[in-house]
Design a protein around this motif. Sequence first.
Motif, PDB file in Angstrom:
ATOM      1  N   ILE A  35       0.977  -1.286   0.141  1.00 41.84           N
ATOM      2  CA  ILE A  35      -0.072   0.076   0.058  1.00 41.84           C
ATOM      3  C   ILE A  35       0.996   1.069   0.110  1.00 41.84           C
ATOM      4  O   ILE A  35       1.772   1.565   0.764  1.00 41.84           O
ATOM      5  CB  ILE A  35      -0.999  -0.090   1.287  1.00 41.84           C
ATOM      6  CG1 ILE A  35      -1.972  -1.368   1.260  1.00 41.84           C
ATOM      7  CG2 ILE A  35      -1.837   1.480   1.187  1.00 41.84           C
ATOM      8  CD1 ILE A  35      -2.925  -1.422   2.391  1.00 41.84           C
ATOM      9  N   GLY A  36       0.634   1.967  -1.061  1.00 43.85           N
ATOM     10  CA  GLY A  36       1.674   3.183  -1.053  1.00 43.85           C
ATOM     11  C   GLY A  36       1.092   4.477  -0.025  1.00 43.85           C
ATOM     12  O   GLY A  36       0.247   4.371   0.712  1.00 43.85           O
ATOM     13  N   PRO A  37       2.214   5.245  -0.073  1.00 45.50           N
ATOM     14  CA  PRO A  37       1.877   6.317   1.011  1.00 45.50           C
ATOM     15  C   PRO A  37       0.723   7.261   0.851  1.00 45.50           C
ATOM     16  O   PRO A  37       0.014   7.585   2.064  1.00 45.50           O
ATOM     17  CB  PRO A  37       3.037   7.360   0.566  1.00 45.50           C
ATOM     18  CG  PRO A  37       3.998   6.614   0.032  1.00 45.50           C
ATOM     19  CD  PRO A  37       3.258   5.617  -0.773  1.00 45.50           C
ATOM     20  N   SER A  38       0.042   7.252  -0.246  1.00 41.65           N
ATOM     21  CA  SER A  38      -1.551   7.967  -0.234  1.00 41.65           C
ATOM     22  C   SER A  38      -2.491   6.860  -0.429  1.00 41.65           C
ATOM     23  O   SER A  38      -3.646   7.299  -0.650  1.00 41.65           O
ATOM     24  CB  SER A  38      -1.317   8.772  -1.689  1.00 41.65           C
ATOM     25  OG  SER A  38      -1.344   7.948  -2.544  1.00 41.65           O
ATOM     26  N   GLY A  39      -2.404   5.525  -0.162  1.00 42.85           N
ATOM     27  CA  GLY A  39      -3.250   4.383   0.017  1.00 42.85           C
ATOM     28  C   GLY A  39      -3.497   3.804  -1.153  1.00 42.85           C
ATOM     29  O   GLY A  39      -4.544   3.000  -1.162  1.00 42.85           O
ATOM     30  N   LYS A  44      12.129   1.793   2.912  1.00 42.66           N
ATOM     31  CA  LYS A  44      12.770   3.172   2.766  1.00 42.66           C
ATOM     32  C   LYS A  44      12.323   3.723   1.451  1.00 42.66           C
ATOM     33  O   LYS A  44      12.449   3.241   0.490  1.00 42.66           O
ATOM     34  CB  LYS A  44      14.414   2.862   2.252  1.00 42.66           C
ATOM     35  CG  LYS A  44      15.332   2.380   3.637  1.00 42.66           C
ATOM     36  CD  LYS A  44      16.403   2.008   3.157  1.00 42.66           C
ATOM     37  CE  LYS A  44      17.175   1.115   4.325  1.00 42.66           C
ATOM     38  NZ  LYS A  44      18.531   0.773   3.736  1.00 42.66           N
ATOM     39  N   PRO A  45      11.617   4.982   1.737  1.00 43.56           N
ATOM     40  CA  PRO A  45      10.627   5.466   0.639  1.00 43.56           C
ATOM     41  C   PRO A  45      11.621   5.821  -0.481  1.00 43.56           C
ATOM     42  O   PRO A  45      10.866   6.431  -2.065  1.00 43.56           O
ATOM     43  CB  PRO A  45      10.167   6.546   1.136  1.00 43.56           C
ATOM     44  CG  PRO A  45      10.830   6.988   2.188  1.00 43.56           C
ATOM     45  CD  PRO A  45      11.403   5.821   2.821  1.00 43.56           C
ATOM     46  N   TRP A  46      12.738   6.350  -0.571  1.00 41.05           N
ATOM     47  CA  TRP A  46      13.353   6.600  -1.767  1.00 41.05           C
ATOM     48  C   TRP A  46      13.999   5.301  -2.537  1.00 41.05           C
ATOM     49  O   TRP A  46      14.467   5.715  -3.739  1.00 41.05           O
ATOM     50  CB  TRP A  46      14.655   7.450  -1.220  1.00 41.05           C
ATOM     51  CG  TRP A  46      15.536   6.422  -0.343  1.00 41.05           C
ATOM     52  CD1 TRP A  46      16.719   5.856  -0.701  1.00 41.05           C
ATOM     53  CD2 TRP A  46      15.657   6.688   1.024  1.00 41.05           C
ATOM     54  NE1 TRP A  46      17.415   5.103   0.307  1.00 41.05           N
ATOM     55  CE2 TRP A  46      16.841   5.575   1.459  1.00 41.05           C
ATOM     56  CE3 TRP A  46      15.017   7.103   1.911  1.00 41.05           C
ATOM     57  CZ2 TRP A  46      16.945   5.511   2.908  1.00 41.05           C
ATOM     58  CZ3 TRP A  46      15.251   6.808   3.577  1.00 41.05           C
ATOM     59  CH2 TRP A  46      15.977   6.079   3.851  1.00 41.05           C
ATOM     60  N   ILE A  47      13.779   4.057  -2.225  1.00 42.39           N
ATOM     61  CA  ILE A  47      14.078   3.070  -2.942  1.00 42.39           C
ATOM     62  C   ILE A  47      13.207   3.113  -4.324  1.00 42.39           C
ATOM     63  O   ILE A  47      12.242   3.371  -4.088  1.00 42.39           O
ATOM     64  CB  ILE A  47      14.057   1.705  -2.312  1.00 42.39           C
ATOM     65  CG1 ILE A  47      14.933   1.720  -1.025  1.00 42.39           C
ATOM     66  CG2 ILE A  47      14.380   0.627  -3.293  1.00 42.39           C
ATOM     67  CD1 ILE A  47      16.436   1.954  -1.577  1.00 42.39           C
ATOM     68  N   SER A  86       6.039   2.025  -2.603  1.00 41.11           N
ATOM     69  CA  SER A  86       6.480   2.786  -1.525  1.00 41.11           C
ATOM     70  C   SER A  86       7.096   4.196  -1.989  1.00 41.11           C
ATOM     71  O   SER A  86       7.281   4.936  -0.765  1.00 41.11           O
ATOM     72  CB  SER A  86       7.309   1.700  -0.562  1.00 41.11           C
ATOM     73  OG  SER A  86       8.478   1.387  -1.511  1.00 41.11           O
ATOM     74  N   ASN A  87       7.797   4.136  -3.047  1.00 38.41           N
ATOM     75  CA  ASN A  87       8.028   5.464  -3.373  1.00 38.41           C
ATOM     76  C   ASN A  87       7.106   6.505  -3.833  1.00 38.41           C
ATOM     77  O   ASN A  87       6.407   6.184  -4.707  1.00 38.41           O
ATOM     78  CB  ASN A  87       9.083   5.310  -4.457  1.00 38.41           C
ATOM     79  CG  ASN A  87       9.814   6.334  -4.767  1.00 38.41           C
ATOM     80  OD1 ASN A  87       9.178   7.475  -5.518  1.00 38.41           O
ATOM     81  ND2 ASN A  87      11.158   6.522  -4.887  1.00 38.41           N
ATOM     82  N   PRO A  88       6.963   7.734  -3.379  1.00 39.48           N
ATOM     83  CA  PRO A  88       5.979   8.463  -3.627  1.00 39.48           C
ATOM     84  C   PRO A  88       5.913   8.794  -5.119  1.00 39.48           C
ATOM     85  O   PRO A  88       4.573   8.983  -5.602  1.00 39.48           O
ATOM     86  CB  PRO A  88       6.251   9.902  -2.679  1.00 39.48           C
ATOM     87  CG  PRO A  88       6.839   9.243  -1.333  1.00 39.48           C
ATOM     88  CD  PRO A  88       7.744   8.001  -2.186  1.00 39.48           C
ATOM     89  N   ARG A  89       6.809   9.158  -5.818  1.00 41.44           N
ATOM     90  CA  ARG A  89       6.908   9.564  -6.852  1.00 41.44           C
ATOM     91  C   ARG A  89       6.268   8.310  -7.868  1.00 41.44           C
ATOM     92  O   ARG A  89       5.336   8.522  -8.845  1.00 41.44           O
ATOM     93  CB  ARG A  89       8.254   9.987  -7.585  1.00 41.44           C
ATOM     94  CG  ARG A  89       8.128  10.071  -9.196  1.00 41.44           C
ATOM     95  CD  ARG A  89       9.689  10.683  -9.574  1.00 41.44           C
ATOM     96  NE  ARG A  89       9.710  10.593 -10.817  1.00 41.44           N
ATOM     97  CZ  ARG A  89      10.200   9.762 -11.890  1.00 41.44           C
ATOM     98  NH1 ARG A  89      10.372   8.533 -11.261  1.00 41.44           N
ATOM     99  NH2 ARG A  89      10.233   9.910 -13.075  1.00 41.44           N
ATOM    100  N   GLU A  90       6.950   7.030  -7.769  1.00 38.65           N
ATOM    101  CA  GLU A  90       6.324   6.031  -8.381  1.00 38.65           C
ATOM    102  C   GLU A  90       5.122   5.461  -8.110  1.00 38.65           C
ATOM    103  O   GLU A  90       4.416   4.728  -8.986  1.00 38.65           O
ATOM    104  CB  GLU A  90       7.513   4.703  -8.425  1.00 38.65           C
ATOM    105  CG  GLU A  90       8.836   5.347  -8.772  1.00 38.65           C
ATOM    106  CD  GLU A  90      10.035   4.053  -8.881  1.00 38.65           C
ATOM    107  OE1 GLU A  90       9.356   2.874  -8.397  1.00 38.65           O
ATOM    108  OE2 GLU A  90      11.002   4.248  -9.291  1.00 38.65           O
ATOM    109  N   GLU A  91       4.605   5.748  -6.716  1.00 41.10           N
ATOM    110  CA  GLU A  91       3.146   5.411  -6.601  1.00 41.10           C
ATOM    111  C   GLU A  91       2.204   6.364  -7.695  1.00 41.10           C
ATOM    112  O   GLU A  91       1.273   5.735  -8.173  1.00 41.10           O
ATOM    113  CB  GLU A  91       2.809   5.737  -5.258  1.00 41.10           C
ATOM    114  CG  GLU A  91       1.426   5.582  -4.578  1.00 41.10           C
ATOM    115  CD  GLU A  91       1.227   6.355  -3.486  1.00 41.10           C
ATOM    116  OE1 GLU A  91       0.210   5.475  -2.781  1.00 41.10           O
ATOM    117  OE2 GLU A  91       1.543   7.125  -3.218  1.00 41.10           O
TER     118      GLU A  91
END
Length: 447
Positions: free
Chosen positions: A284-288, A350-353, A414-419
């Motif tokens: 599940i990504g940072p924004s759901g 780690k969100p930057w991965i 888990s990476n905000p941009r890739e999400e």
Amino acid sequence: MNIRFSMIIVLAMMIVFVSIPAEAQAEEIKLVIDSQNVESKLLIVDGRSLVSAQILKEKFGEKLVWKKGRKELQVNSGYWRASFQVGSRIAEVNSSILPLESRIRLINDDVMIPLRFLTKMYGGELEWDGSTKTIYYYSNRVSDISTKSSVNSSQVVINTDYQVKYELNLYHRPQRLVLDLYNVSLAEVKSKVEVNNNIIRQIRVSQFKLNPAVVRVVVDINQMSNYQIKRNSLGLVLKINQDTQVVTSSIISRKPKLKKPKLKLRTKKIVIDPGHGGFDPGAIGPSGVQEKTVNYQIAKSVNKLLKQAGFRTKMTRRSDKFYSLAKRANQANRWSADLFVSIHSNSNSKPWINGTATYAHWYASKSNWALAWYVQSELVERIKLESNGLKAANFAVLRETNMPAILVETAFLSNPREERLLNSDDFQQKAAAGIVAGIKKYFAKED
């Protein structure tokens, strides 16, 4: 009468609960390392095993220096340095702090360290045999690395004491294969092996991590078309092949010339597996954003594009339902599919991965690795994300299927941009197009 009865109860409790001295326990316990009885002192204190630090010198050849004034023992290995302070519950290893299970003790001028420290530095396993009151320690070390070469292939032979768990990745710019061996340490092995043939430039070896022990083997590539890794009685054999029809110094920028398929694509049957589903959302990504949804959308597009190209296809799920991994593999086996493609989105604490990877099984065939190769290269070319290369794993859907099978991790949820990318129609279509292009190239080459 009551007083006498109470005294009997108290005496009985004293007999049951009195602690056995550590030295008395130690007299009954033997230590065996790699099938050899060890004479080093062994104590059991508070349920923890302590062994004389002299074992590091006697068994593993490390240099020991005792600093009497500081009550500190220094250990110098070829790959690490450690210091033990008497009374402390930590050790300093390569300038980092390593927590210990029990305190360092000084008994009769002998420094006693936790037995489990050996597994942290040298890998391997500890086993307890209650019937003989014996502790067995099986160290696992890389004892030799050698190469064998022919005109169109080279083999890297890695000898270990016991079978090891490993992970194999392909990286680019420069092109190299990176093999991590888990729970294992290095013996006296050269840190660099110069090969300089048309396939392999050199091999680099290092004790990549401690606690847990990880040995890293890096094979720098001159040119190759594909590779495979297998176990043998001595350890692992990494075979790297060169196909003169394929230029592979960069699979992203240089495209191989391909033969036209001899068979109609309609004869090929492909199972598309959207990972997770139902009560299993996956990552599940940072924004759901849920992985099961992203996987399904990409899989639907892959299915549509493959049908348009003339392939016969089946999806392991066509709605938001949960299916076991065994059932997914069985669907493909019963249908006698030619390929199995599982679609997933990755995750990391780690969100930057970031980046994209394609998996095949540890024992995958040359043809299977070719499939992974083409899908990974075409996918990365279209979605423009970092290539994390090809990886080997023991995933059930790769292990239990009877045909070439891959698992694609399109990007990190888990990476905000890739999400955000994974949740967009444009990215999903590009990912699907890349996977399908890789499948087409695989069949064009194989046929």
